[in-house]
Write a protein that holds these residues in place. Structure first.
Motif, PDB file in Angstrom:
ATOM      1  N   TYR B  91       0.839  -1.207   0.000  1.00  0.00           N
ATOM      2  CA  TYR B  91       0.000   0.000   0.000  1.00  0.00           C
ATOM      3  C   TYR B  91       0.867   1.246   0.000  1.00  0.00           C
ATOM      4  O   TYR B  91       1.979   1.246   0.531  1.00  0.00           O
ATOM      5  CB  TYR B  91      -0.900   0.028   1.244  1.00  0.00           C
ATOM      6  CG  TYR B  91      -1.928  -1.069   1.266  1.00  0.00           C
ATOM      7  CD1 TYR B  91      -3.040  -1.010   0.430  1.00  0.00           C
ATOM      8  CD2 TYR B  91      -1.780  -2.164   2.113  1.00  0.00           C
ATOM      9  CE1 TYR B  91      -3.984  -2.017   0.440  1.00  0.00           C
ATOM     10  CE2 TYR B  91      -2.724  -3.179   2.135  1.00  0.00           C
ATOM     11  CZ  TYR B  91      -3.830  -3.102   1.298  1.00  0.00           C
ATOM     12  OH  TYR B  91      -4.759  -4.090   1.305  1.00  0.00           O
ATOM     13  N   LEU B 132      -3.473  -0.227  -4.553  1.00  0.00           N
ATOM     14  CA  LEU B 132      -4.470   0.543  -3.803  1.00  0.00           C
ATOM     15  C   LEU B 132      -3.738   1.548  -2.918  1.00  0.00           C
ATOM     16  O   LEU B 132      -2.831   1.175  -2.173  1.00  0.00           O
ATOM     17  CB  LEU B 132      -5.314  -0.415  -2.944  1.00  0.00           C
ATOM     18  CG  LEU B 132      -6.448   0.200  -2.126  1.00  0.00           C
ATOM     19  CD1 LEU B 132      -7.421   0.969  -3.004  1.00  0.00           C
ATOM     20  CD2 LEU B 132      -7.197  -0.877  -1.340  1.00  0.00           C
ATOM     21  N   TYR B 134      -4.033   5.507  -0.663  1.00  0.00           N
ATOM     22  CA  TYR B 134      -4.928   6.461   0.010  1.00  0.00           C
ATOM     23  C   TYR B 134      -4.248   7.816   0.170  1.00  0.00           C
ATOM     24  O   TYR B 134      -3.034   7.898   0.320  1.00  0.00           O
ATOM     25  CB  TYR B 134      -5.315   5.942   1.401  1.00  0.00           C
ATOM     26  CG  TYR B 134      -6.148   4.691   1.348  1.00  0.00           C
ATOM     27  CD1 TYR B 134      -7.523   4.760   1.142  1.00  0.00           C
ATOM     28  CD2 TYR B 134      -5.551   3.442   1.459  1.00  0.00           C
ATOM     29  CE1 TYR B 134      -8.284   3.609   1.061  1.00  0.00           C
ATOM     30  CE2 TYR B 134      -6.308   2.279   1.382  1.00  0.00           C
ATOM     31  CZ  TYR B 134      -7.679   2.377   1.186  1.00  0.00           C
ATOM     32  OH  TYR B 134      -8.433   1.245   1.093  1.00  0.00           O
ATOM     33  N   TYR B 216      -2.936  -2.815   7.532  1.00  0.00           N
ATOM     34  CA  TYR B 216      -3.429  -4.209   7.582  1.00  0.00           C
ATOM     35  C   TYR B 216      -2.275  -5.204   7.673  1.00  0.00           C
ATOM     36  O   TYR B 216      -2.322  -6.290   7.090  1.00  0.00           O
ATOM     37  CB  TYR B 216      -4.297  -4.524   6.348  1.00  0.00           C
ATOM     38  CG  TYR B 216      -5.334  -3.489   6.042  1.00  0.00           C
ATOM     39  CD1 TYR B 216      -6.255  -3.091   7.017  1.00  0.00           C
ATOM     40  CD2 TYR B 216      -5.407  -2.876   4.795  1.00  0.00           C
ATOM     41  CE1 TYR B 216      -7.219  -2.126   6.737  1.00  0.00           C
ATOM     42  CE2 TYR B 216      -6.362  -1.902   4.513  1.00  0.00           C
ATOM     43  CZ  TYR B 216      -7.267  -1.531   5.495  1.00  0.00           C
ATOM     44  OH  TYR B 216      -8.204  -0.581   5.219  1.00  0.00           O
TER      45      TYR B 216
END
Lengths: 161, 480
Positions: B91, B132, B134, B216
């Motif tokens: 990520y 992915l 953010y 995660y």
């Protein structure tokens, strides 16, 4: 009092949850969405978010109590947040805070959130808003204002309908 | 004469420049992404092949880019720590939780040129096989979050994001995540906890290095907004070319946030180390000098957590002159504004935010203001920080409200000395102690005099000290 989330808001919330591989991650975004709609996070809203994300209510409640932006009771319709931290303090933010309080009949020396009796305005000091070069800065609901003089402050108040 | 050097800020304040994708494309937008996606595998002398991703990562290493968020850690090195063999997804998170007092550079990029950030992110994600990502934006920037969401939508419509980006076979999705007013979310492991939907209590390192056990419990890269924008320019220019900007080991440009008591506060992009603190404060191209009739008292050089510099302070800087290591005595105003010089002066360039304090300011009041910030923002996880930051704030509160004691200066240092140095999980312990340690060490007379004056008054009035309550709050003394 029953708590219900309008269908379009719930659709928006369901879409937000898809942004994350783990549902719990959506907690803050859901709380923002509910607070924007209801004005604050009630115990029912906390329960609703917990149920939606498959969490215990305490997992959500501990966020509401930790993060300064979430409110457990309704603030005024127009929330005025004046930056308190150093650069803005050097630029006159205490005078600005006092000006708002005096104008709205609130205590200029109180530090926490204060709301006028008619529920129209809330005034509070907040920590650095990342606008230090144009001190003093403030927010009124979602709008950010820089270099706020007393005259500009009055205009901002005047624009709050 | 030092000048601004606009790389990231090149367009965003030009008249007519808007945050929409069409305007960005007219200014060469997404060319870096196209270039990155077109890179071919390269044969290496040892017979192996370097993938396009590895080539970009090498370029970032060669560029010498150091993180612009505060720690100044090598971006290439950070990326090289990422665990790529675990089989877990990787990520990337853009840290847009700009909240270090004094800093307001990322706000400009997010609000005026969001696509530059998004392009930098896409290229960085591509280079690290991220699918992915953010953008963690602070809650107090609701307009910024909306702008970013609109920009992401535009980028998706043009297939710069989403499935099979521009036919390359590469998929990426980026989402905006809003914080909710907590400074500690700027700490990368706190940010990760917050993104997982929890209280942002920082994680202990080891073992929770984000590059291995991040979001995660997967490998995660957390980079500042400005750092990610720089990656776009590294791809455009090439790492070695980028490394020619700035000074050795302090490459590229930096956006300096200048605030406090100067004539022209604002954000100025410079080649790192090519302007001194004095020039940034006094030069007409930058701060334009102090307000009329004022004298310089102190400078906070790198965000509120950095140690304060006192006007007139001198430092011995290590310099290489004609191949020899020599020490050069340097006035604080002549310190080149870069990572290494400020570190040698015992402070840091941090988030590159300079706060100028002149002689109209009560220095005890200035520190009281900062300490109140840290007392408010400590997450409360570690006792030394939770209790210490509050003690320091309360002590400074009584000193600024006529209830001080002579020994308060020593008392403050004693508390501050007992917070940092591995006693807390994250660097907030250091961040709240450094201002107190440096302000009191460098302006001790003023702290002692204030406490002594209060004691004298109480002796004359024959009263005991009382606890000053927030209701008696006074404003910071300035001539404003």
């Amino acid at each position: 009092m029953s708590f219900s989330v309008p269908a379009n808001l719930e659709a928006e919330i369901d879409e937000l949850i898809t942004h994350y591989p783990v549902k719990r991650s959506a907690s803050l975004m859901l709380l923002h969405a509910l607070q924007e709609h209801f004005g604050h996070i009630s115990p029912e809203a906390t329960q609703w978010v917990a149920k939606k994300l498959g969490l215990q209510p305490i997992n959500v409640h501990e966020l509401v109590t930790f993060y300064p932006m979430f409110r457990q009771s309704a603030p005024g319709k127009h929330q005025i947040k004046v930056c308190r931290t150093l650069s803005c303090a050097l630029g006159g933010s205490h005078k600005l805070h006092e000006h708002f309080c005096t104008k709205l009949g609130l205590d200029p020396h109180a530090h926490g959130l204060q709301t006028t009796k008619d529920g129209k305005f809330s005034v509070e000091f907040v920590e650095c808003l990342a606008g230090c070069g144009m001190a003093p800065v403030m927010m009124c609901n979602e709008d950010f204002f820089e270099g706020v003089s007393e005259k500009k402050a009055d205009e901002i108040l005047g624009g709050c309908k | 004469m030092p000048q601004e050097f606009k790389l990231i800020l090149k367009h965003l304040d030009n008249p007519g420049y808007t945050p929409d994708i069409e305007c960005y494309l007219r200014h060469g937008g997404y060319d870096a992404l196209k270039k990155a996606l077109a890179i071919q595998p390269k044969d290496l002398p040892d017979g192996k092949k370097a993938s396009p991703q590895e080539q970009i990562r090498d370029d970032v290493k060669l560029s010498g880019l150091r993180g612009r968020g505060g720690a100044g850690f090598s971006c290439g090195l950070k990326w090289s720590f990422v665990d790529r063999r675990s089989g877990k997804p990787i990520y990337l998170i853009c840290n847009a939780d700009e909240s270090e007092p004094g800093t307001f550079k990322d706000r400009q990029i997010i609000h005026k040129d969001p696509h530059q950030l998004i392009e930098g992110m896409i290229v960085s994600c591509f280079a690290n096989d991220v699918k992915l990502a953010y953008i963690y934006i602070r809650g107090e920037m609701p307009k910024g979050a909306k702008l970013l969401n609109a920009a992401l939508k535009e980028a998706r419509a043009k297939n710069f994001l989403g499935k099979n980006i521009l036919g390359s076979g590469y998929d990426l999705e980026i989402h905006v995540h809003r914080g909710a007013g907590a400074y500690i979310c700027g700490e990368e492991t706190g940010l990760i906890e917050s993104l997982e939907g929890k209280r942002p209590y920082p994680r202990i390192k080891p073992p929770y290095f984000p590059a291995v056990l991040g979001l995660y419990m997967c490998p995660t890269i957390v980079n500042n907004v400005e750092t990610l924008c720089n990656v776009k320019h590294i791809v455009t220019m090439g790492g070695p070319e980028f490394a020619k900007l700035g000074t050795p080991n302090n490459t590229g440009t930096r956006i300096v946030s200048l605030s406090g008591q100067v004539k022209r506060p604002g954000y100025y992009e410079i080649e790192v180390g090519k302007a001194t603190i004095g020039q940034l404060i006094n030069d007409p191209a930058f701060g334009g000098g102090l307000l009329d009739g004022r004298k310089l008292k102190a400078v906070i050089p790198g965000g509120s957590s950095s140690k304060v510099l006192k006007a007139g302070e001198k430092f011995k800087l290590k310099r290489k002159i004609e191949g020899k290591d020599v020490e050069v005595e340097t006035d604080m105003l002549d310190l080149p504004y870069d990572f290494d010089s400020l570190q040698q002066a015992g402070t840091m360039s941090g988030s590159s935010a300079i706060i100028v304090i002149d002689d109209s300011v009560d220095i005890v009041g200035a520190l009281a203001n900062l300490s109140e910030f840290y007392a408010h923002e400590s997450c409360g996880q570690c006792t030394p920080c939770r209790e210490g930051s509050l003690w320091m704030s309360k002590t400074l509160h009584r000193l600024t409200h006529g209830e001080g004691r002579k020994q308060d200066a020593d008392y403050l240092v004693k508390i501050a000395d007992n917070i940092p140095g591995g006693k807390t999980i994250c660097a907030f312990g250091e961040a709240c102690s450094w201002p107190v340690q440096s302000f009191v060490a460098k302006f001790k007379d003023e702290f002692v005099a204030k406490g002594a004056a209060d004691e004298e008054r109480r002796a004359k009035e024959k009263v005991q000290p009382k606890i000053a309550t927030p209701a008696e709050r006074k404003e910071l003394t300035t001539a404003h």
